[in-house]
Write an enzyme that holds these catalytic residues in place. Structure first.
Site, PDB file in Angstrom:
ATOM      1  N   ASP A  57       0.865  -1.095  -0.190  1.00  0.00           N
ATOM      2  CA  ASP A  57      -0.111   0.011   0.001  1.00  0.00           C
ATOM      3  C   ASP A  57       0.833   1.210   0.111  1.00  0.00           C
ATOM      4  O   ASP A  57       1.790   1.469   0.894  1.00  0.00           O
ATOM      5  CB  ASP A  57      -0.921  -0.063   1.231  1.00  0.00           C
ATOM      6  CG  ASP A  57      -2.134   0.997   1.051  1.00  0.00           C
ATOM      7  OD1 ASP A  57      -2.086   2.056   0.889  1.00  0.00           O
ATOM      8  OD2 ASP A  57      -3.229   0.493   0.924  1.00  0.00           O
ATOM      9  N   SER A 101      -7.225   4.235  -1.216  1.00  0.00           N
ATOM     10  CA  SER A 101      -6.787   2.784  -1.127  1.00  0.00           C
ATOM     11  C   SER A 101      -8.027   2.041  -1.596  1.00  0.00           C
ATOM     12  O   SER A 101      -8.093   0.839  -2.006  1.00  0.00           O
ATOM     13  CB  SER A 101      -6.168   2.345   0.082  1.00  0.00           C
ATOM     14  OG  SER A 101      -4.831   2.943   0.155  1.00  0.00           O
ATOM     15  N   THR A 166      -8.020  -1.425   1.747  1.00  0.00           N
ATOM     16  CA  THR A 166      -7.695  -2.573   0.868  1.00  0.00           C
ATOM     17  C   THR A 166      -8.342  -3.802   0.942  1.00  0.00           C
ATOM     18  O   THR A 166      -8.939  -4.392  -0.219  1.00  0.00           O
ATOM     19  CB  THR A 166      -6.193  -2.586   0.806  1.00  0.00           C
ATOM     20  OG1 THR A 166      -5.451  -1.354   0.782  1.00  0.00           O
ATOM     21  CG2 THR A 166      -5.465  -3.385  -0.301  1.00  0.00           C
ATOM     22  N   GLU A 226      -3.581  -5.217  23.305  1.00  0.00           N
ATOM     23  CA  GLU A 226      -2.162  -5.359  23.027  1.00  0.00           C
ATOM     24  C   GLU A 226      -1.407  -3.945  23.117  1.00  0.00           C
ATOM     25  O   GLU A 226      -1.635  -3.393  23.981  1.00  0.00           O
ATOM     26  CB  GLU A 226      -1.977  -6.103  21.710  1.00  0.00           C
ATOM     27  CG  GLU A 226      -2.226  -7.512  21.481  1.00  0.00           C
ATOM     28  CD  GLU A 226      -3.698  -7.675  21.310  1.00  0.00           C
ATOM     29  OE1 GLU A 226      -4.068  -6.867  20.163  1.00  0.00           O
ATOM     30  OE2 GLU A 226      -4.628  -8.223  21.661  1.00  0.00           O
ATOM     31  N   PHE A 284      -4.976 -10.112  15.317  1.00  0.00           N
ATOM     32  CA  PHE A 284      -3.843 -10.124  16.205  1.00  0.00           C
ATOM     33  C   PHE A 284      -3.784  -8.542  16.715  1.00  0.00           C
ATOM     34  O   PHE A 284      -2.637  -8.468  17.422  1.00  0.00           O
ATOM     35  CB  PHE A 284      -2.378 -10.167  15.262  1.00  0.00           C
ATOM     36  CG  PHE A 284      -2.674 -11.603  14.706  1.00  0.00           C
ATOM     37  CD1 PHE A 284      -2.131 -12.667  15.363  1.00  0.00           C
ATOM     38  CD2 PHE A 284      -2.727 -11.939  13.334  1.00  0.00           C
ATOM     39  CE1 PHE A 284      -2.389 -14.070  14.750  1.00  0.00           C
ATOM     40  CE2 PHE A 284      -2.647 -12.902  12.683  1.00  0.00           C
ATOM     41  CZ  PHE A 284      -2.541 -14.090  13.358  1.00  0.00           C
ATOM     42  N   ASP A 300       3.325 -13.748  22.955  1.00  0.00           N
ATOM     43  CA  ASP A 300       1.992 -13.093  23.081  1.00  0.00           C
ATOM     44  C   ASP A 300       1.879 -12.179  21.874  1.00  0.00           C
ATOM     45  O   ASP A 300       0.937 -11.242  21.745  1.00  0.00           O
ATOM     46  CB  ASP A 300       1.928 -12.402  24.376  1.00  0.00           C
ATOM     47  CG  ASP A 300       1.898 -13.308  25.544  1.00  0.00           C
ATOM     48  OD1 ASP A 300       1.287 -14.392  25.247  1.00  0.00           O
ATOM     49  OD2 ASP A 300       2.472 -13.186  26.352  1.00  0.00           O
ATOM     50  N   ASP A 333       2.217   2.200   3.465  1.00  0.00           N
ATOM     51  CA  ASP A 333       1.435   3.542   3.605  1.00  0.00           C
ATOM     52  C   ASP A 333       1.137   4.352   4.903  1.00  0.00           C
ATOM     53  O   ASP A 333       1.190   5.671   4.845  1.00  0.00           O
ATOM     54  CB  ASP A 333      -0.115   3.176   3.275  1.00  0.00           C
ATOM     55  CG  ASP A 333      -0.922   4.472   2.743  1.00  0.00           C
ATOM     56  OD1 ASP A 333      -0.830   5.280   2.004  1.00  0.00           O
ATOM     57  OD2 ASP A 333      -2.144   4.447   3.682  1.00  0.00           O
ATOM     58  N   HIS A 337       2.436   8.266   5.387  1.00  0.00           N
ATOM     59  CA  HIS A 337       1.445   9.293   5.989  1.00  0.00           C
ATOM     60  C   HIS A 337       2.090   9.957   7.195  1.00  0.00           C
ATOM     61  O   HIS A 337       1.669  11.208   7.295  1.00  0.00           O
ATOM     62  CB  HIS A 337      -0.018   8.645   6.234  1.00  0.00           C
ATOM     63  CG  HIS A 337      -0.976   8.406   4.926  1.00  0.00           C
ATOM     64  ND1 HIS A 337      -1.299   9.364   4.102  1.00  0.00           N
ATOM     65  CD2 HIS A 337      -1.567   6.953   4.752  1.00  0.00           C
ATOM     66  CE1 HIS A 337      -2.030   8.876   3.481  1.00  0.00           C
ATOM     67  NE2 HIS A 337      -2.158   7.577   3.576  1.00  0.00           N
ATOM     68  N   ASP A 374      -1.114  -0.030  -4.821  1.00  0.00           N
ATOM     69  CA  ASP A 374      -2.242   0.760  -5.054  1.00  0.00           C
ATOM     70  C   ASP A 374      -2.227   1.968  -5.732  1.00  0.00           C
ATOM     71  O   ASP A 374      -3.051   2.731  -6.521  1.00  0.00           O
ATOM     72  CB  ASP A 374      -3.155   0.612  -4.079  1.00  0.00           C
ATOM     73  CG  ASP A 374      -2.754   0.999  -2.650  1.00  0.00           C
ATOM     74  OD1 ASP A 374      -1.600   1.415  -2.518  1.00  0.00           O
ATOM     75  OD2 ASP A 374      -3.779   1.181  -1.496  1.00  0.00           O
TER      76      ASP A 374
HETATM   77 ZN   LIG Z   1      -3.169   5.838   2.377  1.00  0.00          ZN
END
Ligand SMILES: [Zn+2]
Ligand SMILES: *[C@@H]1O[C@H](CO)[C@@H](O)[C@H](O)[C@H]1NC(C)=O
Ligand SMILES: *[C@@H]1O[C@H](CO)[C@@H](O)[C@H](O)[C@H]1NC(C)=O
Ligand SMILES: *[C@@H]1O[C@H](CO)[C@@H](O)[C@H](O)[C@H]1NC(C)=O
Ligand SMILES: *[C@@H]1O[C@H](CO)[C@@H](O)[C@H](O)[C@H]1NC(C)=O
Length: 522
Positions: A57, A101, A166, A226, A284, A300, A333, A337, A374
């Site tokens: 991406d 995207s 995506t 997490e 995850f 973990d 991506d 950004h 993309d």
């Molecule tokens: Zn983007």
């Protein structure tokens, strides 16, 4: 002492430089290797039993160049750079020169260009027009759906939320990419959120592999985050309707008597019994998966993209009729950004590892591998750093103001990338750039300078490269429309309208009739 270590450092640099060959034999050997490869290329006209489509991406050509240099220097070649066939893709959408995207994934998965920020619906649907997106005739069928209809298996793996821009056009139809959970839908909207479409509707509920992040989109009031805080930025959402779509997934598979596994960390992935798993859901993280260099690699923690790809291929290849797998390296991506070029490049390297694994686990005789992106970002590679220098280093001082600039920079950037300040002296006020040699440009969190300040770095509108290996990979050969990816893959794997090999000739025949009729009407 200090002078001596400086000398030692200089000697080291000289040594590194001197290992860079410039002799004629070196260049001739490089070219001969390429020539030998080129002369060996044969068209592979086998039907593509399996297809794996990789999408980096935001991984435009400059990101790929930077990844290559980072990994092995200018003459290095990434695994997909040795694929026999390649082309370029024009990424504009139905309404924008520079795309997002969701519309680009829809184009690649479903074969037509659509409006910015829409998912799995054609260009008759404007962004956020829920009713228009509910019309059956606006809804597009994806490569995953066509693969399932051909009795193949289908699935996807992503480092993003499984409901993100995506992956979602593989299974969802939504007038807005941001309707990932019910909390983002307008009040009393008749539209169904993307997470529910994944678990409740076809083809989502029949996908054999779903792996990525996005637990808070699937489970109401998700906790146990997490590494990810509950993020309520306008770009995400937090399910609150009381549904637990992961439990719904398990119940659905149990009811239908399907062998399935639901996993949530590295330990469970390592213990996965592939023989007992025909349907695999791996979530995850509450949000996107962490950047690869920050990821908890322990039991973990969360897996790498290539670890997910390995498990996905093992589950999918049990189907004797083959499979379609989409793999997204989404953190390329995300890092762009934020203006973190090194993180983006490192994520591109992590995706290359996944491509390498897929290439090792499959046979070029029956498996089409396609690696593309993309859209680009505005990353540029500036003149004139020396050959062999760090891609994240300083190019040279500006001849305009004597201030150094880095080899990498961006066209647009967020606040962190705006490395200018105003200096007022006796000659008046000047806009000055910050001196990069005073910062450590090799840090992952270094933000390269950007020309135009925005809320974040925006996408670029340049062409992206597409690399292919395996059956019909030669269909990628020049400058293509992005939605051609769907048609080339469908043709190679005999899916949908291309399930009988005569269908293209029929279309050509129609075209001939139409041409003849218009000729006579003139
Ligand atoms: Zn983007
Ligand atoms: C989830 O949290 C919201 C806001 O804190 C609360 O109003 C709602 O009752 C909770 N829902 C469930 C199913 O726990
Ligand atoms: C899985 O199945 C294959 C083929 O039937 C067999 O060779 C293998 O031992 C099985 N593995 C496990 C862990 O049961
Ligand atoms: C430019 O960077 C070099 C190191 O790459 C440094 O030696 C030099 O002092 C820097 N120039 C300025 C103006 O800071
Ligand atoms: C970048 O990371 C380094 C090392 O982790 C840290 O010392 C530094 O403060 C960070 N810089 C920024 C701007 O966050």
């Amino acid at each position: 002492m200090r002078a001596r270590s400086v000398l030692a450092f200089c000697a080291f640099i000289v040594t590194v430089r001197s290992t860079l060959r410039t002799d004629r034999q070196f260049w001739t050997d490089l070219a001969h290797n390429e020539l030998e490869e080129a002369l060996k290329i044969k068209w592979n006209l086998n039907p593509a039993k399996n297809v794996i489509l990789f999408i980096g991406d935001g991984m435009g050509p400059n990101t790929v160049t930077a990844a290559r240099i980072y990994k092995g220097g200018e003459s290095h070649r990434l695994v997909y750079e040795k694929f026999p066939h390649m082309g370029l893709l024009k990424t504009y959408s139905a309404n924008k020169m520079v795309p997002d995207s969701a519309c680009t994934a829809t184009a690649m998965f479903s074969g037509v260009k659509v409006n910015q920020d829409t998912v799995g619906v054609d260009a008759s649907v404007q962004h956020r027009d829920c009713e228009a997106g509910l019309k059956a005739e606006a809804r597009l069928k994806s490569l995953a759906a066509l693969a399932l209809e051909a009795d193949k298996s289908a699935g996807f793996v992503t480092t993003m939320r499984v409901t993100h821009a995506t992956p979602s056009p593989l299974y969802a139809h939504s007038a807005s990419r941001s309707w990932e959970c019910e909390a983002r839908l307008p009040d009393n909207s008749p539209c169904k959120d993307i997470a529910r479409q994944l678990v409740e509707d076809w083809p989502g509920r029949d996908l054999q592999v779903i792996m990525g992040g996005g637990r808070q989109q699937l489970v109401s009031n998700a906790t146990g985050t997490e590494q990810d805080p509950i993020n309520l930025s306008p770009w995400t959402c937090y399910r609150q309707d009381g549904r637990n779509l992961i439990e719904q997934y398990k119940t659905d598979k149990q009811t239908r008597g399907f062998k399935h596994s639901v996993i949530m960390n590295n330990r469970e992935l390592a213990e996965l019994n592939v023989n007992e798993t025909d349907y695999l859901l791996g979530i995850f993280s509450n949000e996107h998966l962490s950047y690869d260099h920050e990821r908890n690699k322990g039991p973990d923690g969360m897996p790498s993209l290539s670890e997910m790809v390995g498990a996905a291929i093992k589950v999918l290849q049990k189907n004797k009729k083959g499979y379609f797998l989409m793999v997204e390296g989404g953190n390329v991506d995300m890092a762009h950004h934020r203006g973190w070029a090194k993180v983006a490049v490192n994520e591109a390297v992590a995706m290359e590892e996944a491509v390498q694994l897929a290439a090792d686990m499959t046979d070029a005789e029956d498996t089409l591998l396609v690696v593309t992106s993309d859209h680009t970002h505005t990353l540029s590679i500036n003149g004139y750093p020396d050959r062999g220098s760090s891609i994240f280093g300083i190019a040279q001082p500006s001849s305009h103001d004597g201030i150094n600039y880095t080899t990498l920079s961006y066209g647009t950037g967020g606040p962190g990338s705006f490395q200018f300040y105003v200096q007022t002296d006796t000659t008046g006020s000047h806009v000055m750039r910050r001196e990069p040699s005073k910062e450590d440009t090799e840090q992952y969190n270094y933000t390269q300078v950007a020309g135009i300040q925005l809320v974040e770095n925006y996408h670029g509108g340049g062409d992206v490269a597409v690399y292919a290996r395996g059956p019909y990979s030669h269909l990628f050969h020049n400058v293509h429309e992005q939605h051609y990816v769907f048609h080339a893959i469908s043709y190679a794997a005999k899916l949908g309208a291309y399930s009988s090999s005569t269908s293209l000739q029929v279309n050509v025949f129609h075209l001939a009739i139409i041409t003849a009729i218009s000729f006579f009407m003139l």
